[in-house]
Design a protein around this motif. Structure first.
Motif, PDB file in Angstrom:
ATOM      1  N   PHE A   1       0.859  -1.177   0.000  1.00  0.00           N
ATOM      2  CA  PHE A   1       0.000   0.000   0.000  1.00  0.00           C
ATOM      3  C   PHE A   1       0.899   1.231   0.000  1.00  0.00           C
ATOM      4  CE2 PHE A   1       0.726  -1.744   4.192  1.00  0.00           C
ATOM      5  CZ  PHE A   1       1.249  -0.664   4.888  1.00  0.00           C
ATOM      6  N   ASN A   2       0.296   2.381  -0.184  1.00  0.00           N
ATOM      7  CA  ASN A   2       1.050   3.630  -0.164  1.00  0.00           C
ATOM      8  C   ASN A   2       0.846   4.356   1.158  1.00  0.00           C
ATOM      9  OD1 ASN A   2       2.161   3.417  -2.744  1.00  0.00           O
ATOM     10  ND2 ASN A   2       0.361   4.341  -3.696  1.00  0.00           N
ATOM     11  N   SER A   3       1.929   4.922   1.652  1.00  0.00           N
ATOM     12  CA  SER A   3       1.891   5.821   2.797  1.00  0.00           C
ATOM     13  C   SER A   3       2.429   7.151   2.300  1.00  0.00           C
ATOM     14  CB  SER A   3       2.746   5.282   3.946  1.00  0.00           C
ATOM     15  OG  SER A   3       2.778   6.188   5.021  1.00  0.00           O
ATOM     16  N   GLY A   4       1.511   8.081   1.973  1.00  0.00           N
ATOM     17  CA  GLY A   4       1.927   9.250   1.223  1.00  0.00           C
ATOM     18  C   GLY A   4       2.392   8.807  -0.146  1.00  0.00           C
TER      19      GLY A   4
ATOM     20  N   ARG B   1       9.019   2.514   7.182  1.00  0.00           N
ATOM     21  CA  ARG B   1      10.308   3.186   7.002  1.00  0.00           C
ATOM     22  C   ARG B   1      11.115   3.107   8.294  1.00  0.00           C
ATOM     23  NH1 ARG B   1       7.855   8.468   4.062  1.00  0.00           N
ATOM     24  NH2 ARG B   1       5.981   7.595   5.061  1.00  0.00           N
ATOM     25  N   GLY B   2      12.415   2.857   8.139  1.00  0.00           N
ATOM     26  CA  GLY B   2      13.277   2.542   9.266  1.00  0.00           C
ATOM     27  C   GLY B   2      13.652   1.074   9.291  1.00  0.00           C
ATOM     28  N   SER B   3      12.905   0.242   8.536  1.00  0.00           N
ATOM     29  CA  SER B   3      13.197  -1.191   8.465  1.00  0.00           C
ATOM     30  C   SER B   3      14.362  -1.458   7.518  1.00  0.00           C
ATOM     31  CB  SER B   3      11.962  -1.956   7.961  1.00  0.00           C
ATOM     32  OG  SER B   3      10.831  -1.724   8.766  1.00  0.00           O
ATOM     33  N   SER B   4      14.929  -2.650   7.626  1.00  0.00           N
ATOM     34  CA  SER B   4      15.955  -3.086   6.675  1.00  0.00           C
ATOM     35  C   SER B   4      15.284  -3.711   5.457  1.00  0.00           C
ATOM     36  CB  SER B   4      16.894  -4.093   7.346  1.00  0.00           C
ATOM     37  OG  SER B   4      16.164  -5.193   7.853  1.00  0.00           O
ATOM     38  N   GLY B   5      16.092  -4.074   4.470  1.00  0.00           N
ATOM     39  CA  GLY B   5      15.586  -4.778   3.297  1.00  0.00           C
ATOM     40  C   GLY B   5      15.225  -3.901   2.122  1.00  0.00           C
ATOM     41  N   ARG B   6      15.217  -2.574   2.328  1.00  0.00           N
ATOM     42  CA  ARG B   6      14.826  -1.667   1.241  1.00  0.00           C
ATOM     43  C   ARG B   6      15.917  -0.642   0.943  1.00  0.00           C
ATOM     44  NH1 ARG B   6       9.274  -0.684   0.947  1.00  0.00           N
ATOM     45  NH2 ARG B   6       9.801   0.766  -0.726  1.00  0.00           N
ATOM     46  N   GLY B   7      17.123  -0.899   1.423  1.00  0.00           N
ATOM     47  CA  GLY B   7      18.222   0.001   1.138  1.00  0.00           C
ATOM     48  C   GLY B   7      18.489   0.998   2.248  1.00  0.00           C
ATOM     49  N   PHE B   8      19.611   1.708   2.095  1.00  0.00           N
ATOM     50  CA  PHE B   8      20.098   2.624   3.134  1.00  0.00           C
ATOM     51  C   PHE B   8      19.134   3.768   3.405  1.00  0.00           C
ATOM     52  CE2 PHE B   8      22.550   6.427   4.334  1.00  0.00           C
ATOM     53  CZ  PHE B   8      23.146   5.970   5.510  1.00  0.00           C
ATOM     54  N   ASP B   9      18.651   4.414   2.349  1.00  0.00           N
ATOM     55  CA  ASP B   9      17.793   5.594   2.536  1.00  0.00           C
ATOM     56  C   ASP B   9      16.490   5.226   3.241  1.00  0.00           C
ATOM     57  OD1 ASP B   9      19.658   7.237   1.359  1.00  0.00           O
ATOM     58  OD2 ASP B   9      18.750   7.123  -0.639  1.00  0.00           O
ATOM     59  N   PHE B  10      15.947   4.067   2.923  1.00  0.00           N
ATOM     60  CA  PHE B  10      14.706   3.626   3.566  1.00  0.00           C
ATOM     61  C   PHE B  10      14.937   3.406   5.057  1.00  0.00           C
ATOM     62  CE2 PHE B  10      11.336   0.625   4.698  1.00  0.00           C
ATOM     63  CZ  PHE B  10      10.238   1.132   4.016  1.00  0.00           C
TER      64      PHE B  10
ATOM     65  N   ASP C   1       7.385   6.394  10.473  1.00  0.00           N
ATOM     66  CA  ASP C   1       7.061   4.988  10.740  1.00  0.00           C
ATOM     67  C   ASP C   1       5.654   4.858  11.313  1.00  0.00           C
ATOM     68  OD1 ASP C   1       7.983   6.253  13.042  1.00  0.00           O
ATOM     69  OD2 ASP C   1       9.350   4.652  13.643  1.00  0.00           O
ATOM     70  N   VAL C   2       5.237   5.820  12.134  1.00  0.00           N
ATOM     71  CA  VAL C   2       3.857   5.836  12.622  1.00  0.00           C
ATOM     72  C   VAL C   2       2.880   6.011  11.460  1.00  0.00           C
ATOM     73  CG1 VAL C   2       2.184   7.252  13.899  1.00  0.00           C
ATOM     74  CG2 VAL C   2       4.343   6.586  14.976  1.00  0.00           C
ATOM     75  N   LYS C   3       3.193   6.919  10.550  1.00  0.00           N
ATOM     76  CA  LYS C   3       2.331   7.131   9.377  1.00  0.00           C
ATOM     77  C   LYS C   3       2.196   5.840   8.567  1.00  0.00           C
ATOM     78  CE  LYS C   3       3.179  12.120   8.681  1.00  0.00           C
ATOM     79  NZ  LYS C   3       3.931  12.380   9.919  1.00  0.00           N
ATOM     80  N   ASP C   4       3.291   5.090   8.441  1.00  0.00           N
ATOM     81  CA  ASP C   4       3.262   3.855   7.652  1.00  0.00           C
ATOM     82  C   ASP C   4       2.401   2.783   8.314  1.00  0.00           C
ATOM     83  OD1 ASP C   4       4.988   5.220   6.004  1.00  0.00           O
ATOM     84  OD2 ASP C   4       6.777   4.101   6.603  1.00  0.00           O
ATOM     85  N   ILE C   5       2.501   2.654   9.637  1.00  0.00           N
ATOM     86  CA  ILE C   5       1.664   1.678  10.336  1.00  0.00           C
ATOM     87  C   ILE C   5       0.195   2.062  10.233  1.00  0.00           C
ATOM     88  CG2 ILE C   5       1.170   0.562  12.536  1.00  0.00           C
ATOM     89  CD1 ILE C   5       3.881  -0.224  11.354  1.00  0.00           C
ATOM     90  N   SER C   6      -0.110   3.343  10.426  1.00  0.00           N
ATOM     91  CA  SER C   6      -1.504   3.791  10.319  1.00  0.00           C
ATOM     92  C   SER C   6      -2.048   3.579   8.908  1.00  0.00           C
ATOM     93  CB  SER C   6      -1.619   5.259  10.728  1.00  0.00           C
ATOM     94  OG  SER C   6      -1.425   5.414  12.120  1.00  0.00           O
TER      95      SER C   6
END
Length: 290
Positions: free
Chosen positions: A42-45, A103-112, A124-129
């Protein structure tokens, strides 16, 4: 080691002509029905976010279920297609389980992974919501019966969630921290605090910003159980104790559970069994009660 997945734990194997199992400790699973795990995105923003959704055992299309958003620790870690016994226990008890890699998790590269650097409890709160929005829109999750929970950074993120998303009715926050001014020097992360946030006496506003679940505890309405390990020097019990006291002073529904003599990761089997049962009882009280 034989590959495991969402429906079978790892087991030992020999590598000769392909892989040959050396153990049979997963055979008991053949006598049990396991819940289905689906990938979700899904999209978060503007950011694409991925995760997994475990459907309740006996899932019926079109029926809404209570949902528990499980939040991982790290925060540089990721949920993957591995056997998670607690997800299956929740699913067997009638819950949908949402496991998002924000966002803040591993597996998607350094910037993520760096997206939450010095800015915990924001994107990260926005992504969970957004993940909760997604499973509600799918018709799986009941918007009136939403729970969250996690351990370590998962507990920290749980505290951010209950201070940010008023839809959450019940939470279990394990080995978490919210008052980082109080955590400075008490836990093992002084170096990380200084790199990412600064010095408390110089950058007090930055510390207050990342400590908003504690300094704005009056925003929290979710019934929350706080858990910690009594000998934990990674994230000491002071983090759970302060949040428990804050919600108790606000006359919110709350409990504090301390596992004596345990370090950051619980290892005593009786404590592990106690924790999952307490989680089930807490979520059941607030997400299943008529």
């Amino acid at each position: 080691m034989l590959d495991g997945d969402a429906s079978e734990p790892y087991q030992l194997a020999a590598i000769d002509n392909g892989r040959r199992a050396l153990t049979t400790h997963n055979d008991w699973l053949k006598q049990h029905h396991l819940a289905e795990t689906r990938d979700v995105s899904f999209n978060s923003g503007k950011e694409g976010i991925h995760g997994m959704l475990v459907l309740p055992l006996g899932y019926e299309e079109g029926k809404q279920y209570p949902v528990i958003a499980r939040l991982h620790g790290g925060p540089v870690y990721q949920f993957s297609h591995e056997f998670m016994f607690d997800w299956q226990i929740y699913a067997a008890n009638g819950y949908a389980v949402l496991a998002v890699n924000p966002r803040g998790s591993s597996g998607r590269g350094f910037d993520f992974a760096k997206a939450i650097y010095g800015d915990w409890g924001n994107v990260d709160v926005k992504d969970i919501s957004a993940g909760i929005d997604h499973v509600i829109a799918m018709g799986v999750a009941d918007p009136e019966r939403i729970g969250v929970g996690g351990w370590s950074y998962g507990g920290i993120l749980t505290n951010y969630m209950i201070a940010s998303d008023a839809r959450i009715k019940a939470a279990v926050s394990g080995a978490g921290m919210s008052n980082f001014l109080g955590g400075y020097g008490a836990d093992q992360y002084a170096l990380e605090y200084e790199f990412e946030v600064g010095l408390p006496w110089r950058d007090r506003k930055a510390y207050e910003r990342i400590s908003y679940p504690f300094f704005h505890a009056d925003r929290i309405s979710a019934a929350t159980q706080f858990q910690c390990a009594g000998a934990d020097e990674n994230v000491p019990c002071i983090g759970a104790e302060q949040m428990y006291q804050a919600l108790r002073s606000l006359e919110r529904d709350t409990e504090l559970v301390i596992y004596p003599g345990e370090d950051h990761g619980l290892t005593r089997p009786s404590f592990l069994a106690d924790r999952i049962q307490r989680n089930l009882d807490w979520y059941g009280k607030y997400l299943k009660a008529e």
